[in-house]
Scaffold this motif. Structure first.
Motif, PDB file in Angstrom:
ATOM      1  N   CYS A   1       0.830  -1.210   0.000  1.00 45.83           N
ATOM      2  CA  CYS A   1       0.000   0.000   0.000  1.00 45.83           C
ATOM      3  C   CYS A   1       0.862   1.258   0.000  1.00 45.83           C
ATOM      4  O   CYS A   1       0.522   2.253  -0.664  1.00 45.83           O
ATOM      5  CB  CYS A   1      -0.932  -0.010   1.214  1.00 45.83           C
ATOM      6  SG  CYS A   1      -2.289  -1.201   1.088  1.00 45.83           S
ATOM      7  N   ARG A   2       1.966   1.223   0.728  1.00 42.90           N
ATOM      8  CA  ARG A   2       2.855   2.390   0.761  1.00 42.90           C
ATOM      9  C   ARG A   2       3.435   2.671  -0.628  1.00 42.90           C
ATOM     10  O   ARG A   2       3.474   3.832  -1.081  1.00 42.90           O
ATOM     11  CB  ARG A   2       3.978   2.163   1.764  1.00 42.90           C
ATOM     12  CG  ARG A   2       4.922   3.368   1.872  1.00 42.90           C
ATOM     13  CD  ARG A   2       5.886   3.248   3.033  1.00 42.90           C
ATOM     14  NE  ARG A   2       6.861   2.192   2.790  1.00 42.90           N
ATOM     15  CZ  ARG A   2       6.993   1.101   3.548  1.00 42.90           C
ATOM     16  NH1 ARG A   2       6.177   0.923   4.585  1.00 42.90           N
ATOM     17  NH2 ARG A   2       7.916   0.200   3.285  1.00 42.90           N
TER      18      ARG A   2
ATOM     19  N   GLY B   1       0.819   4.047  -2.833  1.00 43.87           N
ATOM     20  CA  GLY B   1       0.578   5.444  -2.487  1.00 43.87           C
ATOM     21  C   GLY B   1       1.539   6.373  -3.211  1.00 43.87           C
ATOM     22  O   GLY B   1       1.158   7.483  -3.621  1.00 43.87           O
TER      23      GLY B   1
ATOM     24  N   GLU C   1      -7.553  -2.769   2.669  1.00 42.87           N
ATOM     25  CA  GLU C   1      -8.152  -1.878   1.684  1.00 42.87           C
ATOM     26  C   GLU C   1      -7.028  -1.224   0.885  1.00 42.87           C
ATOM     27  O   GLU C   1      -6.111  -0.637   1.452  1.00 42.87           O
ATOM     28  CB  GLU C   1      -9.002  -0.806   2.376  1.00 42.87           C
ATOM     29  CG  GLU C   1      -9.844   0.027   1.438  1.00 42.87           C
ATOM     30  CD  GLU C   1     -10.996  -0.768   0.834  1.00 42.87           C
ATOM     31  OE1 GLU C   1     -11.450  -0.379  -0.254  1.00 42.87           O
ATOM     32  OE2 GLU C   1     -11.437  -1.766   1.453  1.00 42.87           O
ATOM     33  N   LEU C   2      -7.100  -1.336  -0.440  1.00 39.32           N
ATOM     34  CA  LEU C   2      -6.032  -0.816  -1.292  1.00 39.32           C
ATOM     35  C   LEU C   2      -6.299   0.634  -1.677  1.00 39.32           C
ATOM     36  O   LEU C   2      -7.458   1.074  -1.729  1.00 39.32           O
ATOM     37  CB  LEU C   2      -5.923  -1.668  -2.559  1.00 39.32           C
ATOM     38  CG  LEU C   2      -5.513  -3.133  -2.346  1.00 39.32           C
ATOM     39  CD1 LEU C   2      -5.655  -3.920  -3.646  1.00 39.32           C
ATOM     40  CD2 LEU C   2      -4.091  -3.220  -1.822  1.00 39.32           C
ATOM     41  N   PRO C   3      -5.240   1.403  -1.965  1.00 39.12           N
ATOM     42  CA  PRO C   3      -5.440   2.769  -2.466  1.00 39.12           C
ATOM     43  C   PRO C   3      -6.307   2.751  -3.726  1.00 39.12           C
ATOM     44  O   PRO C   3      -6.318   1.756  -4.476  1.00 39.12           O
ATOM     45  CB  PRO C   3      -4.011   3.232  -2.770  1.00 39.12           C
ATOM     46  CG  PRO C   3      -3.139   2.389  -1.891  1.00 39.12           C
ATOM     47  CD  PRO C   3      -3.819   1.063  -1.801  1.00 39.12           C
TER      48      PRO C   3
END
Length: 417
Positions: free
Chosen positions: A73-74, A77, A104-106
């Motif tokens: 996820c980072r 982002g 939950e994904l971006p």
């Protein structure tokens, strides 16, 4: 329009073959798949690509904890902040049934569903991406037949995790043929599952980018993804991008012209230095195999540990911040002339006769099996699959062992003489 096509990232998958060695780069081994993925994201940002496609096996299986998902996820982002969407298909390792944890994904990440083929359209680029993730690990049906017809006026990309046909080293998941892919009417097929780079051209360009980071010595050489450029007329250009952070090498060293262990070691050092002449900034883990019919064979017989120590000393002098030794294998053959030994009529002749007859001596073979049985019984289960000799001891099939050791022993004794 340009996009990056990657596959088989296997985030947080261990690198095997070095961790047992005290000189191994432990920290690099632990973080290699993450570091390679970070470099992939860096490259996407540098190239300002329009989007990224990941064609299966982003993960290596169920997460041990949430850190793997948080890391992904980072990185996503970072792409979101520069408006790069990512289209992710899940394969056999990260199939819906394999993943016990989720995050939950971006909103710039678009995963393909597993129940049926799904299409994502990027209207401002006139691009359609079609794909279906794996619902369970063992998908053995042909998924391509259910993929939708191409979107008219769009550049159509099929995303698929498949072994195609003929890749015996890979499990036959979602099998299909090149002809089926070409006939679908898409312009590009972004494939995953096979860890080697492959490309086919025709009505469609079909590509396996290979895996992002080699995880053992069987996955040697440069690794990475592909950068795909599509021209105004729909012409496709595929450029390989190499982003692996630790590279595996298999070096074959011919010792035919060597007479001593020292000469063999010097040839190995030359081979290792030559490896670092190409992409020298990328650290290497090397497996070295010594081949050839050589007078040094007798001196090398049984000295794998000594040879390993000598090679490690050479690596230390070269600079072992860039180079590590995975294994040394000795596959040399003796120069000893069996016919001439028979002519000597001395103790060597007698020994040669005994050794030549040993593999057909039933009593001797039974005794040998009895002597080796305790070793086989103590071997851990995980070792048994890696060492064929253990199974040979259990079954009494020791002829190949005797046939291999006999000439080496003779060569060693003759050289010692």
């Amino acid at each position: 329009m340009r996009f990056i096509h990657a596959a088989d990232i296997h985030l947080d998958s261990p690198l095997n073959g070095l961790s047992a060695y005290p000189d191994a780069p432990a920290e690099q081994l632990r973080s290699a798949t993450r570091d390679a993925f970070t470099r992939l994201v860096d490259r996407a940002i540098e190239e300002a690509v329009d989007f990224m496609v990941i064609a299966g096996d982003l993960y290596d299986g169920a997460w041990r904890d949430f850190n793997t998902g948080i890391f992904f996820c980072r990185e996503m982002g970072r792409l979101k902040r520069v408006n790069i969407p990512v289209y992710v298909l899940f394969g056999n390792h990260d199939a819906e049934s394999e993943m016990t944890k989720k995050l939950e994904l971006p909103d710039n990440v678009h995963p393909f569903g597993a129940n049926k083929p799904q299409t994502f359209k990027i209207d401002d680029l006139a691009v359609s991406l079609h794909g279906q993730s794996f619902k369970q690990r063992d998908v053995t049906t042909n998924l391509v037949t259910a993929y939708p017809a191409p979107t008219a006026g769009h550049f159509n990309i099929g995303v698929l995790h498949t072994a195609l046909e003929g890749y015996a080293s890979h499990a036959s998941y979602a099998p299909c043929t090149i002809e089926e892919l070409q006939a679908k009417g898409y312009q590009y097929w972004a494939l995953g599952h096979v860890h080697e780079f492959e490309r086919w051209t025709g009505a469609a360009t079909i590509v396996f980018p290979g895996n992002l980071q080699g995880r053992n010595v069987r996955e040697c050489g440069r690794r990475g993804a592909v950068l795909v450029s599509v021209g105004e007329a729909g012409e496709v250009e595929v450029e390989r991008i190499f982003i692996d952070v630790l590279r595996w090498e298999q070096l074959e060293v011919d010792a035919s012209d060597c007479d001593t262990l020292e000469q063999v070691v010097r040839k190995v050092a030359q081979a290792l230095e030559a490896v670092l002449d190409v992409d020298g900034e990328v650290p290497r883990a090397a497996r070295i195999t010594i081949n050839g019919t050589t007078t040094a064979h007798g001196e090398l017989f049984g000295l794998e540990a000594q040879l390993r120590g000598e090679v490690l000393a050479q690596i230390a002098s070269i600079g072992n911040d860039r180079l590590w030794l995975e294994k040394v294998r000795i596959h040399t053959k003796p120069v000893v002339d069996a016919a001439k030994l028979h002519e000597r009529m001395d103790a060597f002749t007698d020994l040669q006769t005994i050794l030549e007859e040993a593999s057909t001596d039933v009593d001797f073979m039974k005794e040998l099996q009895k002597e080796l049985a305790p070793f086989a019984g103590k071997a851990p289960l995980e070792l048994q699959a890696l060492v064929p000799l253990i199974e040979q001891i259990r079954t009494g099939e020791l002829k190949s062992l005797v046939d291999e050791v006999a000439p080496s022993l003779l060569a060693h004794l003759v050289q010692a003489e």
